[in-house]
Scaffold this active site. Structure first.
Site, PDB file in Angstrom:
ATOM      1  N   GLY A  46       0.795  -1.092  -0.294  1.00  0.00           N
ATOM      2  CA  GLY A  46      -0.084  -0.055  -0.516  1.00  0.00           C
ATOM      3  C   GLY A  46       0.871   1.586   0.415  1.00  0.00           C
ATOM      4  N   GLN A  51       2.693   9.878   1.057  1.00  0.00           N
ATOM      5  CA  GLN A  51       4.144   8.946   1.789  1.00  0.00           C
ATOM      6  C   GLN A  51       5.183   9.398   0.202  1.00  0.00           C
ATOM      7  OE1 GLN A  51       2.552   5.306   2.192  1.00  0.00           O
ATOM      8  NE2 GLN A  51       3.783   4.687   3.559  1.00  0.00           N
ATOM      9  N   CYS A  94       5.735   0.170   7.011  1.00  0.00           N
ATOM     10  CA  CYS A  94       5.051   1.164   6.796  1.00  0.00           C
ATOM     11  C   CYS A  94       6.704   2.257   6.034  1.00  0.00           C
ATOM     12  CB  CYS A  94       4.682   2.289   7.009  1.00  0.00           C
ATOM     13  SG  CYS A  94       4.350   3.848   6.560  1.00  0.00           S
ATOM     14  N   LEU A  95       6.129   2.310   4.152  1.00  0.00           N
ATOM     15  CA  LEU A  95       7.414   2.174   4.012  1.00  0.00           C
ATOM     16  C   LEU A  95       7.973   3.402   4.471  1.00  0.00           C
ATOM     17  CD1 LEU A  95       5.421   1.247   0.161  1.00  0.00           C
ATOM     18  CD2 LEU A  95       7.318   0.126   1.407  1.00  0.00           C
ATOM     19  N   HIS A 136      -4.514   1.448   7.288  1.00  0.00           N
ATOM     20  CA  HIS A 136      -4.124   2.170   7.343  1.00  0.00           C
ATOM     21  C   HIS A 136      -3.430   3.133   6.203  1.00  0.00           C
ATOM     22  CE1 HIS A 136       0.986   1.111   7.792  1.00  0.00           C
ATOM     23  NE2 HIS A 136       0.902   2.235   6.554  1.00  0.00           N
ATOM     24  N   GLU A 137      -3.719   2.854   5.148  1.00  0.00           N
ATOM     25  CA  GLU A 137      -3.967   4.122   3.929  1.00  0.00           C
ATOM     26  C   GLU A 137      -4.982   5.113   3.930  1.00  0.00           C
ATOM     27  OE1 GLU A 137      -0.919   3.642   2.603  1.00  0.00           O
ATOM     28  OE2 GLU A 137      -0.786   1.024   2.919  1.00  0.00           O
ATOM     29  N   HIS A 140      -2.991   7.271   6.199  1.00  0.00           N
ATOM     30  CA  HIS A 140      -1.973   8.557   5.958  1.00  0.00           C
ATOM     31  C   HIS A 140      -2.742   9.416   5.593  1.00  0.00           C
ATOM     32  CE1 HIS A 140       1.925   6.222   5.922  1.00  0.00           C
ATOM     33  NE2 HIS A 140       1.258   5.357   6.105  1.00  0.00           N
TER      34      HIS A 140
END
Ligand code: NI
Length: 173
Positions: A46, A51, A94-95, A136-137, A140
């Protein structure tokens, strides 16, 4: 298609709510293409527009696992319509917070409405890893990270590690 650099926590852009997309322009299509490529390249399941430094309500995800065929999804202006009372706990990463993982408990199922790249409104219920990922996304897009669900000591420890990672990267750049 361009791979875009992924912002690393802490960064003020990861803490701010994003603005809704008002029209599916060529710019939004290019953003979605770039985000999918960047997500698969990372690799991740994701990615949210903030991000990559774009403060718009766009996310990409694909929680399929090989040998299942991929399912690249682009969700524009996603909204959670309903969350199940029963929860599930996943070890999230998380990236923007590389190599850090922690258990987060969230609703096990969510119903989500969004606009797709053709401008059509879509609605779907997500369970399992998909439910965790989409929540989660969407977090963000509201300036929230998975570490915000942890206690302050654990959160601070991870933030310090990320500050060090950023210093090390800046030095070797
Ligand atoms: Ni993330």
């Amino acid at each position: 298609m361009t791979l875009r650099p992924i912002l690393i926590h802490p960064d003020p852009r990861l803490k701010k709510p994003c603005a809704p997309v008002t029209a599916i322009s060529g710019e939004i299509r290019a953003l979605a293409d770039d985000m999918l490529a960047t997500m698969y390249d990372a690799p991740g399941i994701g990615l949210a527009a903030p991000q990559v430094g774009v403060m718009l309500r766009v996310l990409t995800m694909d929680c399929m696992k090989a040998p299942e065929p991929p399912r690249p999804m682009v969700l524009i202006n996603p909204e959670i319509l309903w969350s199940s009372p029963d929860t599930s706990t996943y070890e999230e990463g998380c990236l923007s917070i590389p190599d850090q993982y922690a258990d987060v408990t969230r609703p096990a199922e969510v119903r989500v409405r969004w606009t797709d790249l053709d401008g059509a409104v879509q609605e779907e219920s997500f369970t399992g890893l998909w439910a965790t990922c989409v929540q989660h996304e969407i977090d963000h897009l509201d300036g929230k990270l998975f570490i915000d669900y942890l206690g302050p000591i654990k959160r601070q420890l991870i933030t310090r590690k990320m500050e060090k990672l950023k210093r090390d990267r800046a030095r070797s750049a």
